[in-house]
Motif scaffolding. Sequence first.
Motif, short mmCIF file in Angstrom:
data_model
loop_
_atom_site.label_atom_id
_atom_site.label_comp_id
_atom_site.label_asym_id
_atom_site.label_seq_id
_atom_site.Cartn_x
_atom_site.Cartn_y
_atom_site.Cartn_z
N LEU A 47 -4.02 0.48 -2.96
CA LEU A 47 -4.18 1.82 -2.42
C LEU A 47 -4.29 1.81 -0.89
O LEU A 47 -3.96 2.79 -0.23
CB LEU A 47 -5.43 2.48 -2.99
CG LEU A 47 -5.50 2.68 -4.51
CD1 LEU A 47 -6.92 3.08 -4.90
CD2 LEU A 47 -4.50 3.73 -4.96
N TYR A 124 -3.38 7.72 -4.78
CA TYR A 124 -2.41 7.50 -3.71
C TYR A 124 -2.15 8.79 -2.93
O TYR A 124 -1.95 8.76 -1.71
CB TYR A 124 -1.09 6.98 -4.27
CG TYR A 124 -1.04 5.48 -4.50
CD1 TYR A 124 -0.89 4.60 -3.44
CD2 TYR A 124 -1.12 4.96 -5.79
CE1 TYR A 124 -0.82 3.23 -3.64
CE2 TYR A 124 -1.06 3.59 -6.01
CZ TYR A 124 -0.91 2.72 -4.93
OH TYR A 124 -0.84 1.36 -5.15
N SER A 131 -3.61 6.57 1.87
CA SER A 131 -2.68 5.48 1.57
C SER A 131 -1.44 5.58 2.46
O SER A 131 -0.94 6.68 2.73
CB SER A 131 -2.25 5.53 0.10
OG SER A 131 -1.16 4.67 -0.13
N GLN A 134 1.34 7.44 0.43
CA GLN A 134 1.08 8.72 -0.21
C GLN A 134 2.32 9.62 -0.21
O GLN A 134 2.51 10.44 -1.10
CB GLN A 134 -0.09 9.44 0.45
CG GLN A 134 0.13 9.82 1.90
CD GLN A 134 -1.06 10.57 2.49
OE1 GLN A 134 -1.38 11.68 2.09
NE2 GLN A 134 -1.73 9.95 3.46
N LEU A 182 3.90 1.56 -5.88
CA LEU A 182 2.64 2.24 -6.20
C LEU A 182 1.93 1.50 -7.32
O LEU A 182 1.78 1.99 -8.45
CB LEU A 182 2.91 3.70 -6.58
CG LEU A 182 3.58 4.55 -5.50
CD1 LEU A 182 3.85 5.95 -6.01
CD2 LEU A 182 2.72 4.60 -4.24
#
Length: 562
Positions: A47, A124, A131, A134, A182
Amino acid sequence: MRKSLFTILTLLFATLLGACGSKSSDTSRNNTIVVAVSADFDHLNPLLIQLSLSRELCTMIYPTLFRPTFDEKNGTINYEPGAAESWEFTPDGRNVTFHLNEKAVWEDGKPLTSKDFSFSYRLYADPNVASSRQDYLYDLLLKPDGSVDFDKAVETPDDKTLVLHFNKPMAESIVLDHFNDLMPVAEHLFRDIKPEQIRQQAATLPIVGAGPFKVKEWQRQSKLVLESNPTSVLPHPAASPTLTFMVVPEYTTRLAMLKSGQIDALVSAGGINPKDAAELAKSNPEIAIIPVADRYFDSVVWLNIDGAAWRNGKKIEPNRFFGDRRVRQAMTYAIDRQAIIDGFMGPKHATIVNTTLSPAYTSIIDTSLPSYAYDPDKALALLKEAGWTPGPDGILQKNGLKFSFELAAPTGNPRRNYAATIIQQNLREIGIDCKLKFDETLMFNKNQNEYRYDAALSGLAAETLPFQLVIWGSDFEKKPFNSSAFQNAELDRVVAKLTGPLPKAEQLKLWKDYQQILANEQPRTFLYYYDELEGFSPRVQNVKLSLLYTLGNMYDWKVKKN
């Protein structure tokens, strides 16, 4: 003083161990592989990571949906099953379904489920987590206010099925690249941690994965010890029982330790200096030198905005030096990039570029771009056009402001240190006062993220085309890799179109537009893509590196049996 003392002690440590010889070292290490790196990892939580080597390491600890491989013959990326055993897209590119590995478990024995991914995607996207990835989530279905509608965008019909719904047709390559990055954290360990506490409590967060390695010990700024995760099926438990990363800031010390057999691999921060590689081939022919080509580029980031105005009130005002495109172009003409290559790497180990695009993607490279060959006279003409003229002391000035600034660079990287010295000399020759500032890597990245440097000698691992599309964006607050805070509406349009499925002819045109905008605007002076030469002792077997990975197939590395 403390840094000098640390260097002396490190060298003494290397000398003492070197006296024991490599055979003694082999015996004491047994099945442990020791890798030297120049700086510590920023985080071991997916993250929070920003450094490329930290991201790679996390793929060895945490589950990833796939395992990308690079097809050198065709210059394409293929995806092999990881946590997702199979997947299918709908014909319109708006939906994808992933079928997860039934046997995948977290290292504490809990099953890896689709809910871990769904839970993590919310983290995220949470601005409190901040992050660097994101932005990937904003391709999902959105609410009227522009936030992600997770209730509709992410479905988990059962523990092993994950369904994503997008707000527009998406190119499969974009989805696979972004969502593979991710990596999830375990919901059962993080559900009671508030999102706003995750970054604040980074040092104490649990490090529990499902990949081939698990963390045994992490002494910050010193060493990280990994051990094989016996329950992993992603793809299997690591072949090496133990693998240790040693933080050794000084390059000469890392090289000496590789020669003496105290370490088994020297990677990152440019790897082995190409000039040392030739000598190493003679003195230590048993050491394998493996190039990772066309993955990394260096550049000088010119901050386009006034960093203080942004930090103090989110005001966007042009940088007093580099807010003018003509000045940025002049900087590129003023820097002798070929001299840096010839003096440090050698022409066989680097390629001058004028955009972020890797030379590996020959089919879309625009050969019509301006070369920006070294031309101090052209640089001076552009600067004069922008209002910069010599002052009484020979330093350029404009409206009473001297052209004097600091160029920041990270410590422990001899290639960038050499480049910084050449750049300083080149700029001095045209009347610009460039002072050098070297910061420890984590501090360097923090300051760059906060726009505290007017100029920074920085770089990226920008090996995939989808990643090229997340570097830039006028909403630079959501684009942490846009460290120049560069804004361009036309580039935003091009990037947005390239995220969708397109005919090849239109894709090619857009990629050329992408390159032309960057070459014309020069938000960075793009220096070169270079070969990073990684060194491995003969103790280590099964090493395979590629454009995609500095650490390659680390889960298959093992110690050669005597």
